[in-house]
Design a protein around this motif. Structure first.
Motif, short mmCIF file in Angstrom:
data_model
loop_
_atom_site.label_atom_id
_atom_site.label_comp_id
_atom_site.label_asym_id
_atom_site.label_seq_id
_atom_site.Cartn_x
_atom_site.Cartn_y
_atom_site.Cartn_z
N CYS A 191 -10.28 77.79 -11.91
CA CYS A 191 -9.01 78.58 -11.79
C CYS A 191 -8.85 79.32 -10.55
O CYS A 191 -8.45 80.42 -10.60
N GLU A 192 -9.40 78.78 -9.52
CA GLU A 192 -9.81 79.62 -8.47
C GLU A 192 -8.24 80.03 -7.48
O GLU A 192 -8.14 80.86 -6.59
N ASP A 193 -7.38 79.06 -8.02
CA ASP A 193 -5.95 79.62 -7.18
C ASP A 193 -5.32 80.94 -7.72
O ASP A 193 -4.92 81.71 -6.92
N VAL A 194 -5.94 81.42 -8.82
CA VAL A 194 -5.36 82.49 -9.28
C VAL A 194 -5.61 83.82 -8.51
O VAL A 194 -4.62 84.35 -7.86
N PRO A 195 -6.89 84.18 -8.29
CA PRO A 195 -7.13 85.21 -7.41
C PRO A 195 -6.74 85.01 -6.09
O PRO A 195 -6.55 85.97 -5.20
N PHE A 196 -6.98 83.78 -5.47
CA PHE A 196 -6.32 83.64 -4.32
C PHE A 196 -5.10 83.68 -3.79
O PHE A 196 -4.69 84.48 -2.75
N THR A 197 -4.39 83.16 -4.66
CA THR A 197 -2.92 83.65 -4.43
C THR A 197 -2.47 85.01 -4.52
O THR A 197 -1.64 85.40 -3.86
N HIS A 198 -2.86 85.59 -5.46
CA HIS A 198 -2.48 87.06 -5.67
C HIS A 198 -2.99 87.94 -4.38
O HIS A 198 -2.34 88.63 -3.99
N GLU A 199 -4.29 87.48 -4.27
CA GLU A 199 -4.77 88.33 -2.98
C GLU A 199 -3.96 88.31 -1.66
O GLU A 199 -3.87 89.25 -0.98
N LEU A 200 -3.46 87.09 -1.67
CA LEU A 200 -2.95 86.64 -0.19
C LEU A 200 -1.39 87.30 -0.34
O LEU A 200 -0.75 88.03 0.74
N GLU A 241 -10.70 90.25 -14.84
CA GLU A 241 -11.30 91.53 -14.09
C GLU A 241 -10.83 91.44 -12.89
O GLU A 241 -10.48 92.68 -12.25
N PHE A 242 -10.73 90.64 -11.96
CA PHE A 242 -10.27 90.43 -10.46
C PHE A 242 -8.87 90.91 -10.36
O PHE A 242 -8.64 91.98 -9.61
N LEU A 243 -8.01 90.44 -11.13
CA LEU A 243 -6.65 90.91 -11.12
C LEU A 243 -6.32 92.49 -11.60
O LEU A 243 -5.42 93.07 -10.98
N HIS A 244 -7.06 92.80 -12.54
CA HIS A 244 -6.96 93.97 -13.07
C HIS A 244 -7.16 95.15 -11.85
O HIS A 244 -6.60 96.01 -11.82
N GLU A 245 -8.59 94.94 -11.24
CA GLU A 245 -8.92 95.61 -9.99
C GLU A 245 -7.85 95.64 -8.95
O GLU A 245 -7.40 96.75 -8.27
N LEU A 246 -7.37 94.23 -8.76
CA LEU A 246 -6.29 94.21 -7.60
C LEU A 246 -4.79 94.98 -7.88
O LEU A 246 -4.58 95.87 -7.08
#
Length: 313
Positions: A191-200, A241-246
């Motif tokens: 599900c690698e698209d989720v952090p990649f797209t949000h971060e971009l 976890e990644f998105l919460h921190e973002l």
């Protein structure tokens, strides 16, 4: 490749012998000379490498074939991105295929856009019946809006709970933007698209939605998307976890964002995977709608049952 390259197609390949020819034929049938194709065979054990090699030989003036040990989709995409030289980059999964005519329309418009990402619509290809059909999607609220700020785009889709904007395979990326922000997919992550797209998108760049169905997305059993495994559920938890921190870093206080995290947490718990209590605590402290607070309470009870059952086994 000495000719000017408008777009680099990055094609990760792993054990897709049944589908790869259709994918590559849809790509190479583009009647233009300003693109390159980067094929990354990620340690296939079937005939995928032989198929890729045939296309690489036939179209050797515009193809790079890279063979690597199996490292997962994220690493394969990163490898392809690191070898790309086009002004734009398109990621396509090797079991999907293009509507070539509509793809060409999108490519023709790249020289006239101020956007850093072009997003397009998709069809659904149902593998067990062989039926190509429209994938039902609520109409994108940014149809006809032109190039808009990525934060505006993301907020508009969040408000309508249209979370499908996170996928990487329905977009054309300006390569210099990916380079500028040092964008890569998290190695080994499902599900690698989720952090990649949000971060971009949080980099406040320009995004444009084009109301064209450009890709046939293949729905098949056994794919990453349709398989629910403990590993995948663990990686969804890591994405929470990644998105919460973002979200915290960008000081987001609107419940629409944290409701999405609760939806992801629900996938984990309903898959009978325990979610970290530290994450539950963070979610409880975050803004969320009353309805999602109630959902979270139910999920916590399930989480306790999973924990108790795990200790008794």
């Amino acid at each position: 490749m000495s000719f000017p390259i408008l777009v680099s197609f990055v094609v990760p390949i792993y054990n897709v012998e049944e589908y790869l020819t259709e994918c590559l034929e849809s790509l190479y049938s583009l009647e233009r000379g300003d693109y390159e194709v980067i094929l990354i065979d990620d340690g296939s054990t079937d005939s995928s490498n032989s198929i890729a090699s045939l296309f690489a030989e036939k179209y050797k003036n515009k193809t790079t074939l890279i063979n690597q040990e199996n490292s997962g989709l994220s690493c394969a995409r990163n490898t392809g991105l690191s070898h790309s030289v086009g002004d734009w980059v398109i990621f396509i999964d090797s079991d999907d295929f293009f509507h070539t005519e509509n793809l060409n329309i999108v490519l023709e418009g790249l020289g006239n856009t101020t956007a850093d990402i072009i997003i397009y619509d998709v069809y659904q290809y149902v593998d067990d019946t062989g039926v190509k059909k429209n994938m039902y999607r609520v109409p994108n609220p940014m149809i006809g809006k032109g190039a808009v700020n990525s934060l505006t785009y993301m907020e508009a889709l969040y408000k309508r709970r249209l979370y499908n904007f996170v996928t990487a395979w329905d977009k054309v990326y300006r390569r210099e933007v990916l380079t500028k922000y040092n964008m890569n997919f998290i190695p080994g992550r499902l599900c690698e698209d989720v952090p990649f797209t949000h971060e971009l998108l949080f980099n406040s760049i320009k995004v444009e939605f084009v109301d064209l169905k450009v890709l046939f997305y293949r729905l098949r059993s056994g794919s990453i998307m349709t398989t629910r495994s403990p590993k995948k559920l663990k990686h969804i938890e890591l994405n929470v976890e990644f998105l919460h921190e973002l979200f915290r870093q960008h000081n987001l206080r609107d419940a629409i964002y944290y409701d999405y995290l609760i939806m992801l947490a629900k996938q984990v718990v309903n898959g009978k995977q325990q979610l970290s209590w530290r994450i539950w605590l963070e979610l409880f402290k975050s803004p969320s709608s009353a309805r999602k607070k109630f959902v979270m309470f139910e999920l916590m009870l399930k989480n306790i049952n999973i924990m108790v059952k795990g200790r008794s086994e």
